[in-house]
Every structure is written in C-alpha cells, then in structure tokens.
Design an enzyme around this catalytic site. Structure first.
Site, short mmCIF file in Angstrom:
data_model
loop_
_atom_site.label_atom_id
_atom_site.label_comp_id
_atom_site.label_asym_id
_atom_site.label_seq_id
_atom_site.Cartn_x
_atom_site.Cartn_y
_atom_site.Cartn_z
N TYR A 174 -3.23 4.27 10.52
CA TYR A 174 -2.48 5.51 10.72
C TYR A 174 -1.15 5.54 9.97
CZ TYR A 174 -0.35 2.40 14.15
OH TYR A 174 0.26 1.34 14.75
N LYS A 175 -0.78 4.42 9.34
CA LYS A 175 0.56 4.38 8.74
C LYS A 175 0.61 5.09 7.39
CE LYS A 175 2.39 1.10 11.54
NZ LYS A 175 3.69 0.97 12.14
N THR A 176 1.77 5.62 7.09
CA THR A 176 1.98 6.24 5.78
C THR A 176 2.30 5.13 4.78
OG1 THR A 176 3.12 7.93 7.03
CG2 THR A 176 3.15 8.15 4.66
N SER A 204 -4.23 0.99 5.89
CA SER A 204 -3.17 0.77 6.85
C SER A 204 -3.45 1.52 8.12
CB SER A 204 -1.88 1.26 6.24
OG SER A 204 -2.11 2.55 5.73
#
Lengths: 655, 725
Positions: A25-27, A23
């Site tokens: 940089y997404k958590t 993803s």
C-alpha cells in the site's frame, strides 16, 4: 475516474523498465529530512589546510552545503521525492506557524524547521543556498542556543514532520549531522526519552542515518549515545542486507574544513537514493529442485531531463498544468470504461481481435524466475551482444533460508573459473522473457575503501536473433604493419587514469546544463555563460602528447595509400601547409561528384569554401559542397541552401 | 525499401488431396495448407503494398482462366490475381480451397498460366518473381514444351518452387515406400523441370517441420551517424587526426507489433440517449459476446487542470490554447517562451571524439548501457578504410578499448561510448556501446559475499551465510558439468552464446497468434512453438549429465523453503533492537503509554500490540485506532488526509494479520465501509474507498491468514460493492 492519474505514481513511465511497486500500500517515494545540529563547536570554522584556498568551513555550513547539493541533485534525479532541513540547538525556534513570538509554549524549542519537508521550490533552493553561503539570514538563524536541546524532542519533531508531510511513503529517512556523540551525558531520563522517541521513528518506518563529525582531539564514539538510537535493519526493508562498513566512519577530526565537506559530501552522496528493488525475492533456479531467492536492482539507468510540461500563466505565478486523459469512443464520443476496451492488431487491412485474457496469455511465459540453462566461458560473451543496461542481483533469505551461502558459492565459482551462466529470465509477472548472461561482479572499492560497485551478479540481457543486424558491406583494406606501429604510439600516449573508465568522473553535460539553466531561470538569476563539460577531450594535452606521432602516422598513411591507390599520391588532400596541417584523411577526389562539381583536384572542399567566403560568394557553391563542409565541422547540414550558407558564414565568422 | 514481390501459389485441390496418407491424421490439402497459409499470412503481416500474391487452384471442379477454351487448361481456376492480399482475400481463399471432386487438371499447364500472370503483371519492372506449386503429384502431367517453360522462367528470372507431398528427397533424407509408379514419374518430371530452372524442389516433410522456425525480419540499416572519428581539435591544432566514419546498428531490439484499442460501436439509439446510464453499459457488454463486428476506435481526450484552492473541488479547467510550455524545477514551474525554446539545450557539434584509452581487462562488462553499433570507415574511401584499420589493429594489439564522446548531430546531447576493435577474416570494424555518466550510476551498497562483517566490525569467515569448502567444491563440479557445449553444422564446438538460435518469444508468439486468428477466427490461439521456449529449461542431456553433482549440491547446500504464510511474520514476536542491543521495550513498559495518541498513532499502535498480554488488549488497540482513523477521515479536506488513512489501514492490516487477529481488521473494515457508504464521515468519500480497493486493503482472507474465515469471493464482493451513486 478523473483522479486516477494522481495516484498512479509518476514513476511508472516505462512499465518494463521501472522498479516494481511491491511495497503493497505504500507510495514509492522517498523523503529525506536533514537534522543539522547548530552548536558552538559545530559553528566553529575549520581553516583550510590548502593555503591557496583560504576558504573556511564550519561543520554546520558544510552540512548545509551538502543539503543544498543534495537538494539540487534530487531535483534532477528524483523530481518527485521530498527533502527538508531541520536545524536544532538554535537560539531561535520555528515550527510551521509557531515561533518565539507565538503565544503559549513552544512545542519544539530550539528546533528550527528551515526548509519544510516537500518537493523543493526554487525559492527554497535559493534560501538554503543563502544560508549555507553565509547570507544575512544565516547570522540570525545560525546562532547556538545557550540551553541544551532535548534529543527526544528533536526526534519527535522529525516524527511529526514525517507523519504529516510524507504520509505513506515507502522510504523516509532522517539524516542527523552532528559532532556531539553524547548529547545527554548521564541524564538518564533524557537518554531514555530519546531512545523511546527513536523507537517511535523506527516503528513509523523512518530510518535514521547518522553523519558523525569528530571534534578536534576527540573521535566521535557512537557507543556513547547513538547506538541506542540507530537500528540494525532498515524498518522499511527489514530483509535488506545492511551495509555496516562505512556507517560508523566519522568524518575526520583533523582541522581541515574542505576535506570535512568532501567526506561528508561523499558519505551523503552514497546514500542519496534509497535502495529500491527492480524485483524482489524471485527464485534463482540453479537446477531442477534447487532454488534460492534473489532480489534485483538497477544500478545503471540512463538519467534524462524531465520532459517539458504545460504551464499556465494566468495565475499569480506560473503553475504546472495537470493533464487528465479520458478515453472516448470514436463514433459517439462517449466516455469509455476500462473493461469495455478490446485489443486488436492490424492485419491485412483489418482488425484481428483478442480478448483481454488472450492478450495476457500471449505474453505469459510462466512465473518470474531466473533459471540457469548452463554455463559458458566468459570469453564466449561477445562485446557486441548487448541491448540494454544489466540488472544487478543479490541474494535474499526471504523465501529460501540458505540462499546467501549458495549464491556466494556460485559467485566465487564463476569468478574463479571466469564463467558466465546462460539464464532464462522473467523479471516479473507477464514480463517478456529474456535470455541473459549472468556474470559475477567483484566488489570494487575507491581509494578510501568506500564501496563503488557491490559484489553480486549481473544479468546482461542478450539480443535475440531478431535483434541482430547485418553488417553493411564495405571494402576491406587491412592496414600494413608500419601504419599500425605508428598508430600504436598514439594510443599508448593517451591512457585514461588507471587505464580504466570511471563513470563518476563524467557528469552528463547536457543534463547538467539543462538544470543549470532551469535553476537560473527559476531563481531569476543571470544565465551561466559556459557549460562545464568534462566529456570534452583535453585538446592541449592531446596535441602535446601525440602531435608528433600523429604527423608521422599521417606520413605513413600517405605512403601506404599511394601503394594501394591506382592514381598514386596526387589525390592526396592531407593538407600539410603551414597554415593548416590537419591530418585529414578525407579524400574529396574519391567521390566522383565532388570531382566534377568542385573542379579542384588539389584543393579540398575546405579551401574552396574558405575562398568563396573571402569573396563573399558562398551562394555560388553547390549544396553538396556546402553540406560536406558543414558535416566536416560537425554542423547540421539540414535545410535549404540559404540556411546552409548562413550556417557556413556563422561558422567562418567565429574563426 | 524492400524489393517488389510477385508470388503465384498453385495449390493442388484435386480429389486425391482430400485423402489422408502415410498415417497422417490430416488430409493432404490440410497438410499442404499449413505451409501455404504460413507463407501467405507471413507476407500479409508485413503489410507491404508491394508484396503481391496470386493463387491458382489446380484440379478444380470448375475452369476459369484466360486460356480456358484450351482443353489443356481445363480444371485450373485462377482464384486470385496478383495483388496485395488483405483479410477479405484470405477469407475468400479459405472458403474456396476445398478438395474437388475431380483428379483432372495438369500441373504443368498451371505453371504456364502462372508465368503468364507474372509476365502480364510485372512487365519488365523490377520484381522478385516466384511461383510456388504444392501438389501430391497424383494426376496427369504433360511433358510437352518443357524447354519453352524453362526458357521463359529463366528469361524472366522467376524462382520456381515445387513442394511435393511425400516426394522423395535424398538430400533431406525422405523416401516414400511403395510409391505409385505414376507418381514417381511425375516426381521425376517436376524435379527435372525445377533443376533446369535452377529452382527449389522439396518435400513437405521438411517444409512442415521447419514451419516453426521463426522468420527473422532483416532490416536494412541506415547510418545513424556520418562524420569524423577525431583525435584532438582540428580547429585549434594542426596535429588533429580525423577519419571519416559511418555508424550502423549492430543490435537493435525488435519490437512486437502493438495492439490498438477498440470498443463496440454503440447501438444507434441506445448510444445517443442512454450512453451514460448503467443499463446501456450492461447492454453493450452483453452485445460483446455475440461477435466482434462493429468495432470503433478509442480516442484519448486530454483535459487540463490547475490547482486553485479557492475554486470548488480545488481545481479549475484550462483550455488547451491557454497553455504555455515550460519545465518543472522542483515544485516550481519555469516558463520558457517559444523564442527561448532551445535555451536549455547544450550547444554541441557532431563528431566522435576520442577521450582516451583503457585496458580491456580493466573494464567491467556490466557497464554496457545500450544496444551496440558498429563504426566503419566512410564507404568508397580507401584511405579512410586504411586509416581506420590501423586504429582497429593498434587497439587490438595493445588490448585496449577507446573511450569517446559521440554527438550524432549538431546540438544532440553527447554520450560517452566505448570502442572495441573487431577483426574477422573478411570484416573489420569498431564495435561501439554507450557507457554510463555519473548520474546514471546508483550507489546501492551491499555487504561482501566472501566474508561477514559483524556490528562490532569484526570480520568473520565462517558463517551460515558463507559457503563451506564442501559447498564451494561441489558447486565447482556442478558448474563444470553444466557447461554448454554447442556444435555448429560440422560438429565443431561453438564458443559463443546461442544468439542466432534464440528468437524473441513474445514477438513471435504474438505474430503467430495474429496469423492463426486471421485464418481461423473461431479457434483458440495455439500454444507457443517449442522453438520459442527452447531456452526456458536446461537441455535434458545436460540435466542427466549433471544429475549426480546436483544431488550432492542440494544435499550440502541445505536450502530450506520458507512456508508462504510464515513470510514477513514476526517469527518470534521478538522486537528489533538498536545497534547497542538495548531493550527499548522495557523502557516503554516503564513509560506506560495508556492511550494511543492520534499524532503518534502508528508507532504507538505497534508498541501496544507488542506488549499486549491478551486478545482484549489487541481489540482495544484496534478500537482506538478506529476512532483515530475515522476522525482523520471526518476532518479531511477533500483528499488531504487520505494517504495517512491508507498508511494507518495498511499498518493495522499487516500487524493484525501477523498477530493472528484478522477478524479485528475485518470487523473494523466492514464498519468503516458502512460509515463511508452512508456518508457519515464528512460527506462523499468514494475516492477513499477506491483507494482502499486499489491498495488491496480489503478483508483479510483465508488465503492470507489461517484465522480468517473470509473467502476470496466474499472479500472481492465487499471491496467491489459500488458506493451509492
């Protein structure tokens, strides 16, 4: 860096297993915010059609029950994910520290943030349940406003909640439950404000999922308003194939409250987890120079209770303790940086060392790929050739345009010809290569036409020669026909519904029990007495349906055994006394030590133990006898003799 | 437990072993040692103390053995007595096994010595005894007392293996041309001896060719469950059926060995005084290149913290013994005292209880969730075997599987298993595999593959995502032509997947690398053996056979690769529309959002870019975002706003790359970094920069965007530059 742990993402417990974080940089977390409309029609209870269960259910309470159910379920299945409940159209308003009593204007009038978006706390679970089950509080909160609420405002309120509470989440979803398909009628400015706010949510990466409820006498029509609000593709995963079939299906208008709840529940249930890929867009190589792209998903994964954790009781409330790991050198106890670490294998009492690059290269067998090596008839795949759950793959057009039609052609061919492909499979960079059987799976629908298992291919990892164990030696006694005949009658009596296994019918009893107890402890409630265990066989039915067949099978067994047994039938221990006619095949006499020590040819261990129990002389029995007895009743046979005696007593006392 | 082993290797190191023969590039000794090292390291790798080895050098310059005074036993040296081999032994042996300057020394005498070594060591204990002689068959061999040797070998149950270089082996199909008659004589002598001893006689040709067949460790299985297969409840009903059974693994994934972590031992002085300083760290790093000596193990140390808003840093440390056990329920901590430890465990009793039966054709093979096991009747219980057999046959005849609930031990969690009958000529059992529970199934939905359903609900059967009849037709032909037909030893087709022939690549790769490194520490690791990657590509003959169908398939399929840089781009800058197709952009235009508002920054930034008519507008939007982001950092309490900042940076980066304006992002990031470095944004923000690096939000490079002039190295440098210490 001590804080590293915090961001490492708790999901990646097992590197090989877990879905990858592609993803960027997404958590990799999911946040679900329920937006439930509170209006007069949503609050109107719908009577039950079943006269035996006179429970009434209004659309709003049904939606709240669903939210409550989902909240509980996610605590088990996705303990890091967030959930919140926003009511709109309420007379009261509440948004963080604002309410009707605050000074100044309300930012979001008639929006009531009942449960803030977060990993739920026990208290929040309790509050939501109280609200859903007509607690006192619900009378104040669940009161419809006379004024019309602006959908634009509701959507922006949700926007603000997501922005501040779930920043950088990979998946953010707004579940709207309403029976109003046209909230703003002809009011153009309100309509266009709503569509603009919906676009904001889309651009923020929030997916709106609508759970429409039809009103009595009026089918919910998404074309009137919601088609302007909801987008085709999921913003967080624009390439994901959108599944449109059930999305437009509204819950039934017919007055039945319970069926409304059930439909809503199954709709929400099917979308309870956001779709996360195990691997994305890897090439499926059909032959040299023919590649298409596919993504993989784990549709089966064993769910286990979370491990216990350390708790600190020194504060006002018990607190979760976070462990921070630092690596230190054994000789000087200095802290070590990651780049200093060398890897070595123990060999011949010494260390054989490799550089990090070498370590990497040892596991590197090339780039991620699913490469078809050839095809085999499906029947060539033995039942036992399995080591773990499969991966599901579905085509994506991301890397190769035309992937879907080629995949579909292969899918249809394999289904028609009942074939499987042998594939060389590397799921991601440096993942261990696997030899797999790729089989085509058909789409499976449930009674109401909702998809249960998707169409696509499954990669079943095959064992390597190293993973295959040899069968232990046994003596072969093939049962003669008459005995098999008797057994056949038994088997025929006990077919499961539709002669198939439906996993949805069997919740994991120990998992459920674990969380039931935790919930009771967390909410300070009485502990439940008896677990609900759907996996327990239905003994009464089994007895009713097969009892007679079992007894005649047992007779036949005696006969046949007498034929092969040198001793003749005298060693039989199938007790057919009036007291206990359990058709046991256990044959104590067969084991020499029993024969010697038990000194009772005719009686089984069972009777000996019972007799000693009556006399209170269990301790006179030998350990093997006690163990046999306990084993025979599925009890643990570990520990010292005193423990065994105690356990036998415990067991017989219950009788 | 595996049996104890005693193996003596007799290695011929005579002068003639130092020559290269029959067109080989390695000497006879080097060639032979490939085999010997493989055997020896294979044994060392097991780490078993009971696997003893001894090595005798034959035709050595020196003589050292217990009968050294006897001339018959000259030029034979015991290099190692029977013992467990460790690394120092291997190193010593590696030094000693060099071609000698003599061709004197009798192989038969060496065998006698080896027998003596085994007898002395093993006495009458239970051992697997073995002597392995490797030689090129040159030199003199005496044929005296052979009968005595045979008698001894048989008496002590020793396995005698003779591996000869260029020995004739009709069975394997090897014959040396122009063989030296003396050698031929020796071959015959050895062959007769081995045959009399019922031993193994082979040629190196074969031994070396088979070296890369990975050795599969056979593991003796222990029953994982002994109990009853039950139908009904015997506690309540007289009609319950019980068969005592045992359960063993059928498959179980073999794991490669695990590496442990080490660091270089600190220099005594530097380590104590300046371990923390960066110079010392640099010095140790340098030291690592000079050799592997002085490794010390890495220990992990755990410290414990809880959040406390009032404490400095928001956390307080807790000692290990102040901790209690408990669980998380949502974000609430639930304490469970030690006495209640088992409170969340479901009470269960051991047993394999039948729940019902299903038809085999109603089962989906992909529901297999685990490794597989077998269920057999309690051993040495004929009645149980008979009973279970009737069950197995009944299932088989009715084409049924059984569904059962298995609890392996009291209070262990129940699992649902599927039982299938397995009937072979000499073996009957039930095969068992675990099935999913409701919680184990994730309902992700996917559209059908044989039709397309449009937004309006219309079903379409002709679509670019659906195969044409031509495509289906050629796919069918291709699949047919790629059918794998394997043959067994007799040439009969085998209708199973090639499991016996496939070896775990990682496991054997690591295993081979460890052994190679152990013998030759200075050499690079050899590439994986071909056997390990045998199934990584389709067989040549198959490719050839299917070639014409594949070409046709490629043509009709018409698959087009998406160029890497076009991936994920807004291909036409056309914005996504809601289901109704309404043009929301027009509405947005109408609304005229002039400035990006901080509380709705991400959507408005995206929308501003979508409407930007010139580069200035894009730059302006970036500038506005910059102010917003900096403000968020400045007002972040600790790391409170970091996730929002990362989301904003990620969005900006993605968007600016797709609008071909990477320079704007790069400028912005450079400035941001400076400000963070100078602590202008609310003090120490190291952690934030660390997050930027970790999430790969550094400079946009040429590789990612044609418009960027930043190289990979430059980008790396910018992101790596350490913050002020």
């Amino acid at each position: 860096m001590a804080d590293e742990d915090q961001y490492r993402g708790d999901d990646q417990i097992d590197e090989e297993e877990e879905e990858t974080d592609e993803s960027g940089y997404k958590t990799v977390k999911d946040a679900v915010l329920f937006a439930i409309e509170v209006s007069d029609s949503m609050l109107t209870p719908r009577p039950s059609s079943d006269s035996k269960k006179p429970a009434e259910e209004s659309p709003t309470t049904a939606a709240l029950k669903c939210a409550y159910y989902l909240m509980q379920q996610r605590i088990i299945s996705n303990p890091r994910d967030m959930i919140g409940v926003l009511l709109y159209g309420t007379q009261a308003s509440k948004f963080y520290d604002e309410d009707e009593n605050s000074r100044g204007d309300l930012s979001y009038p008639h929006c009531y943030l009942f449960t803030d978006l977060d990993v739920p706390s026990a208290q929040e679970v309790k509050n939501l349940r109280a609200l859903a089950q007509d607690g006192d509080e619900s009378k104040d909160v669940l009161k419809a406003s006379g004024e019309r609420v602006s959908m634009a405002n509701v959507l922006f309120c949700a926007n603000q909640i997501f922005t501040s509470k779930a920043p950088n989440f990979l998946s953010r979803r707004l579940f709207i439950v309403t029976d109003n398909d046209d909230p703003h009628g002809d009011n153009k400015s309100l309509r266009s404000a709503s569509t603009v706010r919906a676009k904001d949510l889309y651009d923020l990466g929030v997916t709106i999922e609508l759970f429409p409820i039809s009103r009595p006498g009026h089918e919910f029509d998404t074309a009137r308003f919601y088609d302007d609000i909801i987008y085709k593709a999921s913003p967080s995963d624009p390439d994901a194939p959108a599944y449109l079939q059930t999305d437009s299906k509204a819950s039934p208008a017919t007055g039945d409250g319970i069926s409304l709840l059930n439909t809503l529940l199954s709709n929400i249930n099917s979308r309870s987890v956001p779709r996360r890929a195990q691997f994305s867009n890897i090439p499926l190589e059909l032959g040299p120079n023919l590649k298409i792209s596919v993504s993989g998903y784990l549709l089966f994964k064993r769910q286990a209770p979370a491990r216990n954790s350390f708790i600190w009781l020194g504060g006002e409330q018990p607190q979760i303790v976070k462990g921070v790991t630092t690596q230190i050198a054994d000789d000087t106890a200095r802290t070590i940086e990651k780049w200093e670490i060398k890897k070595a294998y123990k060999f011949g009492g010494d260390q054989v060392a490799f550089t990090p690059e070498e370590m990497k290269s040892l596991r590197n067998f090339g780039d991620p790929v699913i490469r078809i090596i050839g095809f085999k008839p499906l029947s060539a795949l033995p039942f036992w050739a399995n080591i773990k759950h499969p991966s599901f793959i579905y085509p994506s057009e991301e890397d190769f345009v035309g992937s879907t039609r080629v995949f579909s052609a292969l899918h249809q061919t394999l289904l028609r010809d009942k074939k499987a492909a042998l594939v060389w499979f590397i799921a991601r960079k440096n993942a261990s290569p696997v030899l797999g059987a790729m089989v085509a799976g058909e789409e499976k629908l449930d009674e109401s036409g909702v998809q249960k298992f998707p169409p696509g291919m499954w990669i079943i990892p095959l064992p390597f020669a190293d993973d295959v164990r040899q069968n232990p030696e046994t003596t072969l006694h093939v049962a003669p026909e008459p005995l098999i005949d008797q057994m056949r009658y038994i088997v025929q009596q006990l077919q499961l519904p539709k002669a198939s296994y439906d996993p949805f019918k069997y919740p994991n009893p120990s998992l459920q029990w674990h969380y039931r107890i935790l919930q009771a402890l967390a909410l300070d409630e009485d502990l439940p007495e008896k677990p609900e265990d759907k996996t327990l066989p239905r003994y009464r039915q089994i007895d009713k349906r097969t009892g007679d067949y079992v007894l005649s099978w047992a007779d036949e067994l005696e006969k046949q055994y007498a034929k092969i047994s040198a001793h003749g039938p005298k060693s039989t221990l199938v007790k057919r006394s009036a007291k206990d006619r359990t058709s046991e095949v256990e044959d104590a006499a067969q084991k020499p030590y029993k024969k010697v020590k038990v000194e009772t040819d005719e009686q089984g261990v069972e009777d000996v133990v019972r007799a000693h129990y009556q006399k209170g002389s269990l301790s006179k029995l030998t350990v093997p006898v006690l163990k046999d007895f306990l084993n025979a009743h599925g009890r643990s046979a570990a520990g010292k003799k005193a423990d065994l005696v105690e356990r036998v007593e415990e067991y017989l006392e219950q009788k | 437990m595996a049996d104890k082993e005693a193996t003596v290797y007799i290695v011929d190191v005579g002068r003639s072993m130092g020559e290269c023969r029959n067109g080989r590039s390695v000497t006879d000794l080097e060639w032979a040692m490939q085999y010997v090292w493989d055997r020896i390291t294979g044994t060392v790798a097991t780490g078993r103390k009971t696997a003893m080895m001894g090595v005798i050098g034959l035709r050595t310059d020196e003589t050292s053995n217990e009968l050294e005074d006897d001339v018959h036993f000259s030029h034979i040296a015991v290099l190692s007595n029977l013992k467990q081999f460790l690394m120092p032994d291997i190193r010593k042996l590696e030094d000693e096994l060099k071609p000698s300057k003599t061709d004197k020394g009798d192989a038969i005498s060496a065998i006698i010595l080896a027998i003596q070594m085994i007898i002395t060591h093993c006495k009458k204990l239970k051992y697997r005894r073995k002597i392995v002689l490797v030689t090129n068959g040159q030199g003199r061999m005496s044929d005296e007392d052979l009968g005595e040797i045979v008698k001894k070998v048989k008496e002590d149950n020793i396995e005698l293996v003779v591996m000869g270089i260029d020995f004739d082996d009709p069975e394997y199909g090897y014959k040396e041309e122009d063989k030296d008659p003396h050698k031929a004589e020796n071959e015959t002598l050895l062959r007769t001896l081995v045959e009399d001893c019922d031993g193994v006689y082979g040629t190196f040709e074969q031994a070396v060719a088979e070296l890369d067949i990975p050795r599969v460790k056979s593991v003796r299985s222990v029953a994982s469950f002994k109990g009853y297969l039950q139908l009904g409840n015997p506690e309540e009903y007289d009609s319950a059926l019980r068969i005592p059974v045992e359960r063993y693994y059928r498959t179980y994934p073999a794991k490669p060995p695990t590496a442990s972590s080490f660091v270089l031992r600190s220099e005594p002085e530097a380590g104590q005084e300046e371990a923390e300083s960066s110079e010392a760290a640099a010095a140790t790093q340098k030291g690592s290149q000079s050799g592997d000596a002085g490794l010390t193990t890495v220990r992990t140390m755990r410290t414990y913290q809880v959040e406390d808003k009032s404490a400095p840093g928001g956390k307080i440390d807790i000692e290990r013994d102040e901790l209690a056990k408990g669980y998380e329920y949502g974000r609430t901590a639930v304490h469970i005292s030690e006495t209640d430890e088992n409170i969340t465990i479901l009470d269960t009793f051991a047993g394999l209880e039948l729940m019902g039966f299903i038809q085999t054709d109603q089962y989906q093979r992909y529901m297999h969730m685990s490794n597989t096991n077998i269920i057999i009747a309690q051993r040495a219980n004929d009645k149980a075997a008979l009973a279970l057999s009737s069950f197995i046959h009944a299932l088989f005849e009715l084409e049924c599987y059984a569904v059962a609930r298995l609890v392996v031990k009291e209070n262990k969690p129940p699992v649902i298993v599927l039982l299938a009958p397995s009937i072979e000529p000499e073996y009957e059992c039930l095969l068992e595999v675990q099935l999913p529970f409701a919680e184990d199934v994730r309902t992700y939905r996917f559209p059908p593959l044989d039709k397309v359903i449009t937004v309006s609900g219309k079903v379409v059967t002709q679509h670019r995502n659906l195969p044409s009849d031509d495509l289906l037709d050629v796919m069918g032909k291709y699949v047919n032509s790629m059918e794998l037909v394997d043959a067994d030893e007799d040439g009969d087709p085998v209708e199973t997947f090639p499991i016996d022939d496939s070896y775990s690549p990682v496991l054997h790769r690591i295993d081979a690398a460890i052994r190679a490194r152990a013998i030759h520490p200075d050499q690079p690791i050899p590439p994986p053996s071909e056997r390990l990657t045998k199934f990584s590509h389709p067989r040549e003959d198959l490719i050839e056979k299917s070639q014409k169908h594949l070409e046709k398939l490629i043509e009709i399929a018409d698959v087009k690769k998406v160029p890497p840089k076009a991936k994920g781009r807004k291909r036409t800058r056309e914005t996504e529309k809601p289901l109704s197709g309404l043009d929301v952009d027009a509405l947005l235009h109408h609304e005229k959002r002039v400035k990006i508002s901080p509380n709705n920054a991400i959507p408005e930034f995206k929308q501003t870019l979508a409407q930007a008519e010139n580069i200035e507008a894009i730059k302006d939007a970036t500038k506005q975002m910059m102010v917003i982001v900096e403000d968020q950092i400045k007002h972040s309490l600790g790391n409170a706003n970091y996730d929002r900042v990362i989301e904003a940076l990620g969005t900006m980066r993605d968007e600016l790359v797709s609008y071909e304006e990477p320079a704007s992002y790069n400028d912005f990031l450079g400035q941001l970094k400076d400000k963070l470095l100078q602590e202008k944004l609310g003090g120490d923000r190291q952690e934030l920069w660390w997050l930027v690096r970790r999430n790969k939000l550094g400079l946009v490079t040429q590789r990612e965007s044609d418009q960027s002039r930043v190289t990979d190295t430059e980008a790396k440098e910018v992101s790596l530059t350490k913050m002020k210490e």
